[in-house]
Design a protein around this motif. Sequence first.
Motif, PDB file in Angstrom:
ATOM      1  N   GLU A 146      42.514 129.467  11.419  1.00  0.00           N
ATOM      2  CA  GLU A 146      41.493 128.417  11.433  1.00  0.00           C
ATOM      3  C   GLU A 146      40.239 128.930  10.726  1.00  0.00           C
ATOM      4  O   GLU A 146      39.732 129.992  11.032  1.00  0.00           O
ATOM      5  CB  GLU A 146      41.153 128.006  12.861  1.00  0.00           C
ATOM      6  N   ARG A 147      39.776 128.155   9.782  1.00  0.00           N
ATOM      7  CA  ARG A 147      38.580 128.513   9.027  1.00  0.00           C
ATOM      8  C   ARG A 147      37.494 127.490   9.281  1.00  0.00           C
ATOM      9  O   ARG A 147      37.760 126.355   9.662  1.00  0.00           O
ATOM     10  CB  ARG A 147      38.874 128.574   7.529  1.00  0.00           C
ATOM     11  N   ILE A 148      36.271 127.891   9.059  1.00  0.00           N
ATOM     12  CA  ILE A 148      35.124 127.015   9.280  1.00  0.00           C
ATOM     13  C   ILE A 148      34.351 126.888   7.977  1.00  0.00           C
ATOM     14  O   ILE A 148      34.063 127.884   7.311  1.00  0.00           O
ATOM     15  CB  ILE A 148      34.184 127.581  10.369  1.00  0.00           C
ATOM     16  N   LEU A 167      37.109 132.634  12.286  1.00  0.00           N
ATOM     17  CA  LEU A 167      36.591 132.460  13.639  1.00  0.00           C
ATOM     18  C   LEU A 167      35.949 133.727  14.184  1.00  0.00           C
ATOM     19  O   LEU A 167      35.351 133.698  15.259  1.00  0.00           O
ATOM     20  CB  LEU A 167      37.727 132.017  14.571  1.00  0.00           C
ATOM     21  N   LEU A 195      29.232 126.368  17.911  1.00  0.00           N
ATOM     22  CA  LEU A 195      30.175 125.833  16.938  1.00  0.00           C
ATOM     23  C   LEU A 195      30.667 124.453  17.360  1.00  0.00           C
ATOM     24  O   LEU A 195      30.788 123.536  16.536  1.00  0.00           O
ATOM     25  CB  LEU A 195      31.365 126.773  16.769  1.00  0.00           C
ATOM     26  N   GLU A 246      30.163 120.974  15.304  1.00  0.00           N
ATOM     27  CA  GLU A 246      31.286 120.116  14.944  1.00  0.00           C
ATOM     28  C   GLU A 246      31.045 118.686  15.430  1.00  0.00           C
ATOM     29  O   GLU A 246      31.349 117.723  14.721  1.00  0.00           O
ATOM     30  CB  GLU A 246      32.575 120.659  15.549  1.00  0.00           C
ATOM     31  N   ASP A 299      33.275 121.774   9.466  1.00  0.00           N
ATOM     32  CA  ASP A 299      34.673 121.366   9.550  1.00  0.00           C
ATOM     33  C   ASP A 299      35.499 122.573   9.973  1.00  0.00           C
ATOM     34  O   ASP A 299      35.303 123.679   9.455  1.00  0.00           O
ATOM     35  CB  ASP A 299      35.181 120.856   8.194  1.00  0.00           C
ATOM     36  N   ARG A 300      36.394 122.366  10.907  1.00  0.00           N
ATOM     37  CA  ARG A 300      37.369 123.398  11.271  1.00  0.00           C
ATOM     38  C   ARG A 300      38.685 123.029  10.579  1.00  0.00           C
ATOM     39  O   ARG A 300      39.208 121.938  10.800  1.00  0.00           O
ATOM     40  CB  ARG A 300      37.579 123.464  12.783  1.00  0.00           C
ATOM     41  N   GLU A 352      42.590 124.114   9.722  1.00  0.00           N
ATOM     42  CA  GLU A 352      43.732 124.973  10.000  1.00  0.00           C
ATOM     43  C   GLU A 352      44.614 125.060   8.755  1.00  0.00           C
ATOM     44  O   GLU A 352      44.890 124.051   8.117  1.00  0.00           O
ATOM     45  CB  GLU A 352      44.556 124.424  11.163  1.00  0.00           C
TER      46      GLU A 352
END
Length: 518
Positions: free
Chosen positions: A57-59, A157, A166, A170, A176-177, A179
Amino acid sequence: MQLPQRQLAVLEAASATDERSIDAISEETGLKPETVTGAAFELEDDGLLDVVERTDERISLTDEGADYVDAGLPEVRLYRAAVGAGAADDPVSMGQAIGESGLEGGEVDIALANYARKGYGTVENGQISADPDTDPDADREAAALATLAESGDGAGLDVDVDPEVLDRLEERNLIDRIEHTVRTVTLTDEGVTAMMEGIEAAETVDRLTPEMLSSGEWRDVEFAEYNVEADAPEIHGGRKHVLRRTAERVKETLVGMGFQEMEGPHADAEFWINDCLFMPQDHPARTHWDQFALDVPPIQELPEELVADVKSAHLEGVDDDGDGYHSPWTEEVAREVDLRGHTTSLSMRYLSGYADATFGGDGEPQRVDFEPPQRYFSVEKVYRNDTLDATHLLEFFQIEGWVMAEDLSVRDLMGTFEEFYRQFGITDIQFKPHYNPYTEPSFELFGRHPVTDELIEIGNSGMFRREVLEPLGVECDVMAWGLALERLAMLTTGAEDIRDLHGTLTDVEFLRNAEVSY
């Protein structure tokens, strides 16, 4: 052993001791990531590679979040402006603080919504105060945005940000998270052995060409295998906006119920917008607080006979026992131009018979008499000076409709709504008595939201009064309504805020997946 060139390149870039990512191998070999992925799976099938998958998971910052990194959060800017205006000592005008902050449009609502939550001060009765002990430089959300910006697009993360912060970012649509699947490869023992024994590149082709067929070359070449299970880039084609699709569905439904469509101007004379509807000229809803008046010359082309009849209805009433409004009525006001606040102005033009009339010379335009029964509708935009919130916009689409027939009743009107909304899977419509200057009896419609379970108003309706119909020359009953297209879309899509359907904060993924038909 012979292998296709892409497989050999991946095998040579892989390691027996360290996991190497698809992206790293792609960069080293110059092959596309999807090509590396396909080759890796083929080599796994041959026992030469091990492929490991995991979800990462990236932000990343949204455009709005990136803007706030540079400009500052709206509530922080409002606090600094309030302190600069002296609100740390005594409350100051909210308008003054907002003006000095430079906030505009939706940023004002965002600032006010978060100002008190963060303890920056209070906003009451048009006054704003600022807590002098608050340090805006210590704002956790602003600091988190800065940290994410420094980490680059797609931070992991493991970034040093409180998970609760976070979650809040959001909720505010500032991050935006995302995956995505990360694949790594490692040489197996069999792969190491094959590399030590030596592997040659086999010449393969990935497509059959006309030249190969005509020359017979296809008999001697080796064709590359295709892995139909390999991931491919996700491509989204164009799609009509959910509101456009809802509007088209509404039109199809009403045409199927025997209605014809009306058309008419967005900017119109107050005469058609309000006067024909028996709304007194000093009615509060006819002020600039509710309408958008245009600074243009007044409309001169109005049917004189109808103007006189409408004026008489306002001043004297209709029928022997009628009584008009005890308030002034002038043609000057009637000829002023506004953006229509409802599409009932179209109903007035059609019911009067002047919808398609042309004006020329000194003659009265030709009037078309409608013989009952008649059914008409429109799905067009209207404009109101409302306060933006979860169910109100400054401009929105209204589903206008009316039926002209003998001996109509409220039961006919309610049955029409039940049949219309049933086409959209809505079967629990509720009705509430209401007052309108132009209909009697009148009632509002409510529908239950599928997500929040709240009742929201979705329309207004009633039977046109004699004071409306008699000047228009209509001698039978007319039932009419104005329904909200956006609120219908909220019920069919599950959108919890009307601004989820269109505007700068709209979630494109929501629009992509929203369905409207049943």
